[in-house]
Design a protein around this motif. Structure first.
Motif, PDB file in Angstrom:
ATOM      1  N   SER A  28     -57.776  69.338  86.289  1.00  0.00           N
ATOM      2  CA  SER A  28     -57.465  70.386  85.302  1.00  0.00           C
ATOM      3  C   SER A  28     -56.341  69.944  84.383  1.00  0.00           C
ATOM      4  O   SER A  28     -56.362  70.201  83.169  1.00  0.00           O
ATOM      5  CB  SER A  28     -57.069  71.684  86.018  1.00  0.00           C
ATOM      6  N   LEU A  29     -55.346  69.265  84.957  1.00  0.00           N
ATOM      7  CA  LEU A  29     -54.227  68.768  84.157  1.00  0.00           C
ATOM      8  C   LEU A  29     -54.706  67.734  83.148  1.00  0.00           C
ATOM      9  O   LEU A  29     -54.347  67.786  81.960  1.00  0.00           O
ATOM     10  CB  LEU A  29     -53.154  68.165  85.074  1.00  0.00           C
ATOM     11  N   ARG A  43     -48.732  76.712  77.816  1.00  0.00           N
ATOM     12  CA  ARG A  43     -48.831  75.981  79.080  1.00  0.00           C
ATOM     13  C   ARG A  43     -49.063  74.490  78.859  1.00  0.00           C
ATOM     14  O   ARG A  43     -48.658  73.666  79.666  1.00  0.00           O
ATOM     15  CB  ARG A  43     -49.945  76.562  79.949  1.00  0.00           C
ATOM     16  N   GLN A  55     -56.651  69.456  80.340  1.00  0.00           N
ATOM     17  CA  GLN A  55     -55.800  70.154  79.384  1.00  0.00           C
ATOM     18  C   GLN A  55     -55.080  69.183  78.447  1.00  0.00           C
ATOM     19  O   GLN A  55     -54.923  69.448  77.257  1.00  0.00           O
ATOM     20  CB  GLN A  55     -54.780  71.028  80.115  1.00  0.00           C
ATOM     21  N   TYR A  60     -47.223  71.359  80.545  1.00  0.00           N
ATOM     22  CA  TYR A  60     -47.939  70.269  81.197  1.00  0.00           C
ATOM     23  C   TYR A  60     -47.462  68.908  80.664  1.00  0.00           C
ATOM     24  O   TYR A  60     -47.200  67.973  81.438  1.00  0.00           O
ATOM     25  CB  TYR A  60     -49.445  70.388  80.977  1.00  0.00           C
ATOM     26  N   HIS A  89     -48.569  72.925  90.363  1.00  0.00           N
ATOM     27  CA  HIS A  89     -49.449  73.702  91.245  1.00  0.00           C
ATOM     28  C   HIS A  89     -50.838  73.897  90.638  1.00  0.00           C
ATOM     29  O   HIS A  89     -51.415  74.994  90.683  1.00  0.00           O
ATOM     30  CB  HIS A  89     -48.816  75.062  91.572  1.00  0.00           C
ATOM     31  N   ILE A  90     -51.343  72.822  90.042  1.00  0.00           N
ATOM     32  CA  ILE A  90     -52.714  72.852  89.540  1.00  0.00           C
ATOM     33  C   ILE A  90     -53.423  71.580  90.005  1.00  0.00           C
ATOM     34  O   ILE A  90     -52.782  70.623  90.452  1.00  0.00           O
ATOM     35  CB  ILE A  90     -52.765  72.954  87.994  1.00  0.00           C
ATOM     36  N   ALA A  91     -54.740  71.578  89.895  1.00  0.00           N
ATOM     37  CA  ALA A  91     -55.511  70.396  90.282  1.00  0.00           C
ATOM     38  C   ALA A  91     -55.343  69.304  89.231  1.00  0.00           C
ATOM     39  O   ALA A  91     -55.225  69.591  88.032  1.00  0.00           O
ATOM     40  CB  ALA A  91     -56.984  70.764  90.431  1.00  0.00           C
ATOM     41  N   ALA A 110     -49.179  67.239  88.547  1.00  0.00           N
ATOM     42  CA  ALA A 110     -50.104  68.304  88.942  1.00  0.00           C
ATOM     43  C   ALA A 110     -49.570  69.047  90.163  1.00  0.00           C
ATOM     44  O   ALA A 110     -49.660  70.279  90.250  1.00  0.00           O
ATOM     45  CB  ALA A 110     -51.482  67.718  89.240  1.00  0.00           C
TER      46      ALA A 110
END
Length: 310
Positions: free
Chosen positions: A31-32, A4, A35, A8, A26-28, A22
C-alpha cells in the motif's frame, strides 16, 4: 495530492527503507509503494531512487521533502494553537532527556511541574545526546534536555543553567592526598596531561566537553576505557582504573561501594551549559513553555543550594 501522502514520503525519507517506513506508519508495504507511485505519477517526477538494498532521495525528492516538512509543521502549529485555545490547562509535552542527567534533574523538576499543572501530561523519551538532537530535529520530541554545543543546525534552545564540572579520582590518588592535606585546594586541568582517562563513548555530548577542556589545556586525553554509562565510569575510577571529569549534579548512589573522590577544579571552574532545545520554527505550546519556565526555576534553586553547601 493527499495529506497522508506527504506523511508517507517523509517517513520513507527518514527510514530510507520501505519496510521500516510501512511498519512505522502501520500500513502494508504494498500500500505504501502504491501510494508513493501514485504521488510520483501525479507530480511527474521520481522522488526516490530505489534499488535492492537502499532507497535514496532524488534531487526532486529532497525539495519535496523539505516543503512537505514545512506543511506538516504548519499543520502541527494550527493543531497546537487550537488545542491551547480549547484546553488552557490541558495538553501533552514530549520531553527528551539524556538518561543520567535526567535521572538527577527531572526528579526535582517533574513534581514541581505536576504540582502547578496537574492536567498536562509529560511523556519522557531517553536517549544519547546525539540521537536526541536527531529526534528533536525530526519533531519526535517537543523539547529536549541537552548540553551545549549542539551539532544539529536546525535546533534552537533556551539556557536553563550552568553546571560545574568536578574531577573524579580514586581514593588513593596523589591529587586526592594533596587536597586532603590542604595543599592547593583546587586542581588545574593542565595537571592531568599524564593521567589515564575513562570517558563516555562517541555520541555522548559530555565526551566532547571533556576532550575540548583537555585540548584547551594543551593536551589530548589518554583514554584507557570507554563506557556509555557515567555510573560505570565512576565505578571504574573508584577501583583505580583511571580518572574522569563529572558534571556536579551527577552523584553516586550511597548504596554503591565503588565511589570515587570528587575534587574541585581551579578557577575559572569549567562547566557545561544545560539547555532545553527544540526545532527552530516549531510552535511551542503553552504547556511546553510552562515546562521550560519550571525547569529554569528549579535549576536556579538547585544551583543556589549547591553553592550554599559548597
Amino acid at each position: 495530492m493527499e495529506f497522508r501522502q506527504l506523511q508517507y514520503a517523509l517517513q520513507i525519507a527518514a527510514e530510507r527503507n520501505f519496510s521500516r517506513a510501512a511498519e512505522k506508519l502501520h500500513i502494508a508495504q504494498p500500500s505504501l509503494s502504491q501510494q508513493l507511485s501514485k504521488l510520483e505519477k501525479e507530480l511527474g517526477v521520481l522522488l526516490f531512487q530505489r534499488n535492492t538494498s537502499t532507497v535514496e532521495l532524488t534531487h526532486a525528492g529532497a525539495m519535496f521533502v523539505d516543503q512537505a516538512q514545512k506543511i506538516m509543521d504548519a499543520v502541527e502549529l494550527l493543531r497546537q494553537e487550537m488545542s491551547d485555545i480549547s484546553q488552557l490547562r490541558g495538553g501533552k509535552v514530549i520531553v527528551g532527556s539524556m538518561p543520567i542527567t535526567g535521572a538527577h534533574l527531572l526528579p526535582h523538576v517533574l513534581p514541581s511541574f505536576k504540582g502547578k499543572y496537574p492536567d498536562i501530561e509529560i511523556a519522557l523519551l531517553e536517549d544519547s545526546s546525539m540521537n536526541l538532537e536527531k529526534l528533536t530535529a525530526g519533531g519526535k520530541t517537543d523539547l529536549s534536555l541537552l548540553a551545549l554545543p549542539l551539532q544539529e543546525p536546525s535546533l534552537t534552545y533556551e539556557i536553563i543553567g550552568e553546571e560545574k564540572i568536578d574531577l573524579a579520582v580514586p581514593a588513593g590518588h596523589p591529587l586526592a592526598e594533596r587536597i586532603r592535606k590542604g595543599k592547593n585546594a583546587t586542581i588545574r586541568i593542565e595537571e592531568l596531561s599524564e593521567e589515564s582517562f575513562i570517558v563516555l563513548k562517541k555520541g555522548q555530548g559530555f565526551r566532547k566537553i571533556v576532550f575540548d577542556l583537555c585540548q584547551k589545556a594543551g593536551f589530548e586525553p589518554k583514554v584507557v576505557f570507554e563506557s556509555s554509562n557515567m555510573e560505570t565510569i565512576q565505578s571504574l575510577v573508584a577501583t583505580g582504573m583511571g580518572i574522569t571529569l563529572v558534571p556536579r549534579f551527577i552523584s553516586r548512589s550511597s548504596r554503591s561501594e565503588f565511589v570515587p573522590v570528587y575534587l574541585p577544579l581551579a578557577d575559572p571552574v569549567p562547566s557545561r551549559t544545560l539547555v532545553i532545545a527544540y526545532r527552530r520554527g516549531r510552535y511551542l505550546s503553552k504547556a511546553a513553555e510552562a515546562f521550560i519556565e519550571t525547569f529554569k526555576d528549579t535549576m536556579q534553586e538547585l544551583v543556589q543550594n549547591e553553592e550554599k553547601g559548597s
